[in-house]
Design a protein around this motif. Structure first.
Motif: not given
Length: 283
Positions: A57-67
């Motif tokens: 599964v390839i996905y977009y890390q839309h909450r990267k900044q939160d991490w």
């Protein structure tokens, strides 16, 4: 010279993750099930997928900044390209980690396919949170995708208790905390005017390797029953050592600092290493 394209690439998501995993967290239960809702116009592209046990599964890390904010990856000298090493006052380059904060914001995961229901794929082990845009899907084939003899550094993704950590050390990659422990333990003994093995007990708060360094310097150990260890997944500003001698004790607190490696820890002065050193009489 090779020119890297600078123009952004636009990708329309093929689906979205539906999961109970809704908050950004350091931990994820890979036994949890979730669902990938695929666009209805792509439903026919899923024909035959149910015959495969696993899926990329390839996905977009839309909450990267939160991490990034959660792990505190913006200390002095660090950036989104470097990630704090767990329980170590040092960083790794993001490409030598599995961090969900890639420069491209693209994440990937191999999941187990539970069932296919029209355009809904039920899976186990997907580490993407609820609402994550899915960019692509690809069947997992062991013959091509599994490399049993692939090598990774010792302790790269092990979570060990102190009793086993002290017997599984990869010096080249995980050594800053240990070196800090050696220097803190040696300093504490100098303050008390004692040698290795003469301290009655030690109390350590910090990372596993920091505790091991103190053990190596002072001779105090959980195995001998004269070390109390509190594991902290924090920056070194909260790490400390209390060493007790016959008549006096000393408490050393570390300064909050990110180091490039063990060599820097060995070279810097005590003003950089230690936030405070306090000696007191016992009783």
């Amino acid at each position: 010279m090779t020119i890297v394209p600078e123009d952004p690439v636009s990708i329309r998501p093929v689906g979205v993750v539906v999961s109970d995993f809704k908050k950004v967290s350091r931990d994820y239960d890979y036994n949890k099930e979730s669902m990938i809702y695929v666009r209805e116009d792509l439903a026919s592209a899923l024909i035959g997928l149910e015959y495969f046990s696993h899926l990329h599964v390839i996905y977009y890390q839309h909450r990267k900044q939160d991490w990034l904010e959660l792990v505190g990856s913006a200390p002095e000298g660090a950036s989104s390209l470097t990630i704090p090493f767990t329980s170590e006052p040092a960083c790794q380059g993001v490409y030598s980690t599995r961090s969900p904060a890639r420069p491209s914001a693209i994440g990937s995961c191999v999941v187990e396919v539970i069932k296919l229901d029209q355009n809904c794929i039920y899976v186990k082990g997907l580490d993407a949170i609820d609402g994550t845009p899915v960019l692509d899907l690809k069947i997992y084939i062991p013959h091509y995708d599994s490399f049993p003899l692939a090598e990774t550094p010792l302790n790269w993704c092990k979570g060990n208790e102190l009793i086993t950590t002290s017997r599984n050390l990869h010096w080249d990659t995980i050594n800053v905390g240990l070196t800090l422990g050696l220097r803190a333990g040696a300093k504490a003994m100098r303050v008390l005017g004692i040698s290795r093995g003469e301290a009655l007990r030690a109390e350590v708060a910090g990372g596993h390797f920091f505790a091991q360094g103190v053990e190596g310097a002072t001779g105090c150990s959980e195995l001998r029953g004269n070390m109390a260890f509190k594991k902290l997944h924090t920056s070194p500003g909260e790490w400390q050592l209390s060493l007790v001698g016959k008549d006096e004790q000393v408490q050393i607190r570390l300064r909050d600092h990110i180091y490039s490696g063990a060599a820097e820890v060995l070279e810097v002065g005590e003003a950089v290493l230690f936030a405070s050193i306090q000696k007191s009489k016992i009783g």
